[in-house]
Design an enzyme around this catalytic site. Structure first.
Site, PDB file in Angstrom:
ATOM      1  N   ARG A   1      28.445  40.859  17.297  1.00  0.00           N
ATOM      2  CA  ARG A   1      28.734  39.908  16.243  1.00  0.00           C
ATOM      3  C   ARG A   1      27.460  39.155  15.887  1.00  0.00           C
ATOM      4  O   ARG A   1      26.830  38.541  16.750  1.00  0.00           O
ATOM      5  CB  ARG A   1      29.804  38.937  16.759  1.00  0.00           C
ATOM      6  CG  ARG A   1      30.315  38.016  15.712  1.00  0.00           C
ATOM      7  CD  ARG A   1      31.635  37.412  16.109  1.00  0.00           C
ATOM      8  NE  ARG A   1      31.575  36.588  17.307  1.00  0.00           N
ATOM      9  CZ  ARG A   1      32.431  35.608  17.549  1.00  0.00           C
ATOM     10  NH1 ARG A   1      33.392  35.352  16.713  1.00  0.00           N
ATOM     11  NH2 ARG A   1      32.343  34.913  18.653  1.00  0.00           N
TER      12      ARG A   1
ATOM     13  N   THR B   1      26.552  35.016  10.693  1.00  0.00           N
ATOM     14  CA  THR B   1      27.520  35.422   9.663  1.00  0.00           C
ATOM     15  C   THR B   1      28.889  35.726  10.270  1.00  0.00           C
ATOM     16  O   THR B   1      29.878  35.818   9.558  1.00  0.00           O
ATOM     17  CB  THR B   1      27.047  36.706   8.954  1.00  0.00           C
ATOM     18  OG1 THR B   1      26.995  37.756   9.941  1.00  0.00           O
ATOM     19  CG2 THR B   1      25.675  36.516   8.340  1.00  0.00           C
TER      20      THR B   1
ATOM     21  N   ASP C   1      33.805  33.032  26.472  1.00  0.00           N
ATOM     22  CA  ASP C   1      33.299  34.355  26.100  1.00  0.00           C
ATOM     23  C   ASP C   1      33.782  35.376  27.131  1.00  0.00           C
ATOM     24  O   ASP C   1      33.357  35.345  28.296  1.00  0.00           O
ATOM     25  CB  ASP C   1      31.765  34.317  26.050  1.00  0.00           C
ATOM     26  CG  ASP C   1      31.202  35.632  25.506  1.00  0.00           C
ATOM     27  OD1 ASP C   1      30.534  35.607  24.467  1.00  0.00           O
ATOM     28  OD2 ASP C   1      31.454  36.693  26.134  1.00  0.00           O
TER      29      ASP C   1
ATOM     30  N   ASP D   1      31.005  37.500  28.851  1.00  0.00           N
ATOM     31  CA  ASP D   1      30.224  36.732  29.829  1.00  0.00           C
ATOM     32  C   ASP D   1      31.035  36.461  31.085  1.00  0.00           C
ATOM     33  O   ASP D   1      30.520  36.534  32.202  1.00  0.00           O
ATOM     34  CB  ASP D   1      29.777  35.398  29.223  1.00  0.00           C
ATOM     35  CG  ASP D   1      28.589  35.573  28.299  1.00  0.00           C
ATOM     36  OD1 ASP D   1      27.897  36.609  28.396  1.00  0.00           O
ATOM     37  OD2 ASP D   1      28.352  34.673  27.471  1.00  0.00           O
TER      38      ASP D   1
HETATM   39  N1  URA Z   1      35.017  36.599  21.755  1.00  0.00           N
HETATM   40  C1  URA Z   1      35.121  36.005  22.954  1.00  0.00           C
HETATM   41  O1  URA Z   1      34.668  36.525  23.964  1.00  0.00           O
HETATM   42  N2  URA Z   1      35.754  34.809  23.031  1.00  0.00           N
HETATM   43  C2  URA Z   1      36.273  34.201  21.954  1.00  0.00           C
HETATM   44  O2  URA Z   1      36.854  33.125  22.096  1.00  0.00           O
HETATM   45  C3  URA Z   1      36.147  34.835  20.702  1.00  0.00           C
HETATM   46  C4  URA Z   1      35.520  36.043  20.617  1.00  0.00           C
END
Ligand code: URA
Length: 214
Positions: free
Chosen positions: A109, A113, A205, A208
């Site tokens: 991502r 943007t 995330d 992560d």
């Molecule tokens: N991707 C993620 O890992 N966490 C989110 O909250 C949104 C997209």
């Protein structure tokens, strides 16, 4: 359970799923705990998303007698991991469906943007003859999920289901508008998205947290 207002979205409200999800959301969960829970929950979600698979029968002999016993019909289904977080769901689902074919779509991502950028695409042959289950724990803006489904359809898939852990209303709407034929199965529908596109209350995330990269 399917909400009549969102017939293509199924939230799996099973107590085990909800309990495990709460443990995962907790910021103090360790990487290994998060990963183990994700694997466990992925199997419970896979149970739901594979409901209604086509069946046939095969003659077998039990120790007592012959019978026509039910088995899955059709070509092996395809599991498509949307990298990298999709791999956290893939392991568990593959344990449950070990003969599935596996593909990978690499999308990252652009943080400004929020649009997806493709960097990898490798999927099984004859996608058009298979049930295709796309895996991504977070259906957030829906941008990358919709892009992944676009790519799968371009590659011939015509029977696609989307498996995630958390969905945001924005992502569900985007998927419904772009791909109304793609049912979504999730453990929870959260409240919304932050400015940066994170699901809240969410779990942070997912990549992560499962790989310990932050
Ligand atoms: N991707 C993620 O890992 N966490 C989110 O909250 C949104 C997209």
């Amino acid at each position: 359970m399917t909400d009549p207002a969102e017939p293509h979205l199924t939230i799996v409200r099973h107590p085990l799923v909800q309990h495990k999800l709460t443990l995962m959301r907790d910021r103090n969960a360790s990487t290994s705990t998060f990963r183990r829970l994700l694997r466990e929950i992925s199997q419970l979600l896979a149970y739901e998303i594979t409901r209604g698979l086509e069946m046939t029968t095969r003659p077998i002999e039990t120790p007592l007698m012959e019978m026509d016993a039910p088995v899955l019909d059709g070509k092996k289904l395809a599991l498509i991991s949307i990298l990298r977080a999709g791999n956290g769901l893939l392991d568990g689902v593959l344990e449950l469906i070990p003969s599935a074919r596996v593909g990978f779509i690499g999308l990252y991502r652009n943080e400004e943007t929020l649009q997806p950028v493709q960097y990898y695409f490798k999927v099984p042959e004859e996608l058009g003859d298979r049930l295709v289950i796309a895996l991504d724990p977070m259906l957030a803006t829906g941008n990358s999920s919709v892009a992944a489904v676009d790519l799968l359809k371009k590659a011939g898939a015509n029977n696609i289901r989307f498996l995630c852990l958390l969905a945001a209303p924005e992502g569900v709407k985007r998927m419904r508008e772009a791909h109304p034929d793609v049912p979504v199965v999730a453990a929870a529908l959260d409240e919304g998205l932050t400015e940066k596109g994170y699901i809240y209350p969410g779990l942070g995330d997912a990549g992560d947290r499962m790989f310990g990269t932050k």
